[in-house]
Design a protein around this motif. Structure first.
Motif, PDB file in Angstrom:
ATOM      1  N   UNK A 190      58.573 -12.627  10.978  1.00 42.07           N
ATOM      2  CA  UNK A 190      59.806 -13.396  11.033  1.00 42.07           C
ATOM      3  C   UNK A 190      61.023 -12.482  11.006  1.00 42.07           C
ATOM      4  N   UNK A 191      60.915 -11.321  10.410  1.00 40.16           N
ATOM      5  CA  UNK A 191      62.012 -10.366  10.375  1.00 40.16           C
ATOM      6  C   UNK A 191      61.606  -9.183  11.233  1.00 40.16           C
ATOM      7  N   UNK A 192      62.008  -9.214  12.505  1.00 40.62           N
ATOM      8  CA  UNK A 192      61.548  -8.186  13.428  1.00 40.62           C
ATOM      9  C   UNK A 192      62.115  -6.815  13.089  1.00 40.62           C
ATOM     10  N   UNK A 193      63.341  -6.785  12.556  1.00 40.43           N
ATOM     11  CA  UNK A 193      63.926  -5.501  12.179  1.00 40.43           C
ATOM     12  C   UNK A 193      63.076  -4.836  11.105  1.00 40.43           C
ATOM     13  N   UNK A 195      59.886  -5.296  10.632  1.00 39.29           N
ATOM     14  CA  UNK A 195      58.644  -4.834  11.257  1.00 39.29           C
ATOM     15  C   UNK A 195      58.849  -3.477  11.928  1.00 39.29           C
ATOM     16  N   UNK A 196      59.932  -3.336  12.711  1.00 41.50           N
ATOM     17  CA  UNK A 196      60.159  -2.090  13.439  1.00 41.50           C
ATOM     18  C   UNK A 196      60.562  -0.957  12.500  1.00 41.50           C
ATOM     19  N   UNK A 197      61.235  -1.259  11.412  1.00 39.69           N
ATOM     20  CA  UNK A 197      61.510  -0.227  10.411  1.00 39.69           C
ATOM     21  C   UNK A 197      60.209   0.376   9.903  1.00 39.69           C
ATOM     22  N   UNK A 253      66.656  -1.024  14.369  1.00 34.80           N
ATOM     23  CA  UNK A 253      65.949  -0.386  13.267  1.00 34.80           C
ATOM     24  C   UNK A 253      66.773   0.770  12.715  1.00 34.80           C
ATOM     25  N   UNK A 254      67.314   0.579  11.519  1.00 34.96           N
ATOM     26  CA  UNK A 254      68.101   1.634  10.887  1.00 34.96           C
ATOM     27  C   UNK A 254      67.249   2.865  10.620  1.00 34.96           C
ATOM     28  N   UNK A 255      65.961   2.647  10.338  1.00 36.26           N
ATOM     29  CA  UNK A 255      65.052   3.773  10.090  1.00 36.26           C
ATOM     30  C   UNK A 255      64.955   4.651  11.333  1.00 36.26           C
ATOM     31  N   UNK A 349      51.059 -10.999  18.382  1.00 35.04           N
ATOM     32  CA  UNK A 349      49.835 -10.253  18.076  1.00 35.04           C
ATOM     33  C   UNK A 349      50.189  -9.346  16.904  1.00 35.04           C
ATOM     34  N   UNK A 350      50.334  -8.045  17.151  1.00 39.23           N
ATOM     35  CA  UNK A 350      50.851  -7.189  16.091  1.00 39.23           C
ATOM     36  C   UNK A 350      52.347  -7.376  15.927  1.00 39.23           C
ATOM     37  N   UNK A 351      53.036  -7.848  17.001  1.00 37.38           N
ATOM     38  CA  UNK A 351      54.442  -8.236  16.904  1.00 37.38           C
ATOM     39  C   UNK A 351      54.753  -9.242  18.001  1.00 37.38           C
ATOM     40  N   UNK A 352      55.968  -9.749  17.997  1.00 36.80           N
ATOM     41  CA  UNK A 352      56.398 -10.792  18.927  1.00 36.80           C
ATOM     42  C   UNK A 352      56.592 -10.243  20.342  1.00 36.80           C
ATOM     43  N   UNK A 353      56.109 -10.990  21.322  1.00 36.11           N
ATOM     44  CA  UNK A 353      56.372 -10.679  22.726  1.00 36.11           C
ATOM     45  C   UNK A 353      56.626 -11.975  23.493  1.00 36.11           C
ATOM     46  N   UNK A 354      57.525 -11.881  24.475  1.00 41.30           N
ATOM     47  CA  UNK A 354      57.800 -12.994  25.384  1.00 41.30           C
ATOM     48  C   UNK A 354      57.490 -12.496  26.801  1.00 41.30           C
ATOM     49  N   UNK A 355      56.472 -13.068  27.411  1.00 37.09           N
ATOM     50  CA  UNK A 355      56.013 -12.596  28.712  1.00 37.09           C
ATOM     51  C   UNK A 355      56.841 -13.268  29.808  1.00 37.09           C
ATOM     52  N   UNK A 356      57.458 -12.460  30.665  1.00 43.31           N
ATOM     53  CA  UNK A 356      58.549 -12.908  31.519  1.00 43.31           C
ATOM     54  C   UNK A 356      58.092 -13.169  32.945  1.00 43.31           C
TER      55      UNK A 356
END
Length: 398
Positions: A190-193, A195-197, A253-255, A349-356
């Motif tokens: 739910x918090x993608x930032x 996740x990417x951090x 991602x601040x990290x 899956x491991x993170x959110x994706x929107x297939x375009x």
């Protein structure tokens, strides 16, 4: 139709002028939904007015008050697990807006029938009476729907059965969309930032530049250009571009940004700048004008709403003739069949994706003001280990 819908109900609001065929279409819609096992209440504006007696007259403000009564009655009934189908004129946009805001499952259908056809039908004798009294057949103050879900030509080659079938099909789609939105997304996503951090903190992302970065630099970038990369991640492509171009990288991602800044400092790279922020939002510290906006594997990792904001920002920051360079997964990629479905063409899956869908995406670019100069969709472009996704490469010019 799902048992969940039977518990939550919905509202199908069929509107149009007198003689448009609302009642006939509403009856067919109601019967079709009952045959699918749904509890349905069919309401007709004329019947409701007769039930309510003379409490409401025919002046414009009284018609509007009555329309609000219809709206609130429908909501109360649908909250009890019943799908309401109502045929009503109720030509007031504020009422229809309230319908949309107060009902989770709402379909608005406007039967758009020309005046001469309505007058020819004239089931209630309204048009004949108005003609005798030289009264306008279109009541003053009535407002045709601004944003109906369906506009149906209920005359000529379009039969009431066909119009009703379109409404039922659209209602089914609304049900399916509502159900997809209710699928819970794991809290970690739910918090993608966040996740990417965590992802960049592990420093497991590839370091060499992507094949797309090399493709763009070798074939399209001009000398002395300024490149803005959004969603730069660990800077694999940003640092590659900095060997020849002025570069600005932005990531939420601040990290990742802090790691990149330290690397640029350690390597004494002076023509590179990193900004912590979301390119879909309002961000300070970005250049006013750039020659190229670049994004690899980012567009498919954000929502459709955020995509529009990103593309709009890209168009604004690009100089005239500047270009947008994008690579993303498409709806032909096999990964779309995996993970948890959270929306149309959206998976976790491991993170959110929107297939375009590439065709629809290019239409959105054109609507913003871009011209598509290059577009290709296939596998073999973004191989990484055993993963060989189907991706699109799109280059668009402002």
């Amino acid at each position: 139709m799902s048992s969940e819908l039977m518990q939550t109900g919905g509202l199908i609001w069929i509107t149009g002028y007198s003689g448009a065929g609302k009642t006939t279409v509403a009856q067919i819609v109601s019967q079709a939904l009952r045959e699918e096992g749904l509890p349905v209440l069919l309401l007709d504006g004329d019947d409701l007015r007769s039930i309510l007696g003379e409490k409401f007259g025919h002046e414009l403000d009284e018609r509007k008050r009555l329309a609000y009564v219809y709206s609130r009655l429908c909501k109360r009934v649908s909250e009890n697990g019943i799908t309401v189908v109502i045929a009503t004129v109720a030509m007031f946009e504020s009422v229809r807006v309230e319908n949309r805001l107060s009902n989770d499952l709402y379909v608005e259908a406007y039967l758009d029938v020309p005046l001469d056809i309505r007058a020819e039908r004239d089931p209630k004798g309204i048009y004949r009476a108005q003609a005798k009294q030289n009264i306008s057949p279109t009541p003053a103050g009535f407002e045709e729907p601004e944003n109906p879900d369906l506009i149906l030509k209920n005359y000529g080659d379009t039969t009431p059965q066909m119009a009703a079938g379109e409404i039922v099909r659209h209602f089914r789609q609304a049900v399916q969309l509502r159900q997809r939105k209710q699928i819970p997304v794991p809290a970690v996503y739910q918090d993608r930032a966040r996740y990417w951090d965590a992802y960049y903190q592990k420093r497991g992302a590839p370091i060499p530049p992507s094949s797309f970065a090399i493709f763009c630099a070798e074939n399209f970038f001009s000398d002395n250009c300024h490149v803005l990369e959004f969603g730069c991640g660990n800077g694999r492509d940003t640092f590659y571009f900095s060997k020849k171009y002025q570069v600005t990288g932005i990531d939420q991602s601040a990290v990742a940004i802090n790691i990149n800044r330290q690397r640029a400092k350690d390597e004494q790279i002076l023509n590179i700048d990193f900004v912590d922020g979301d390119f879909a939002g309002v961000v300070g510290g970005l250049p006013e004008v750039v020659d190229a906006v670049y994004g690899r594997f980012v567009i498919h990792a954000i929502s459709l709403d955020d995509e529009g904001k990103v593309l709009g920002h890209a168009h604004k920051i690009l100089k005239a003739g500047g270009k947008l360079y994008l690579e993303f997964r498409t709806d032909k990629d096999s990964l779309m069949q995996e993970g948890t479905e959270v929306g149309e063409n959206e998976r976790v899956t491991d993170h959110y994706r929107r297939f375009i869908n590439v065709g629809e995406f290019c239409k959105r670019l054109l609507a913003i003001g871009f011209t598509v100069d290059y577009c290709i969709e296939r596998d073999g472009l973004a191989k990484h280990g055993d993963d060989d996704p189907i991706v699109a490469r799109v280059i668009a010019r402002k």
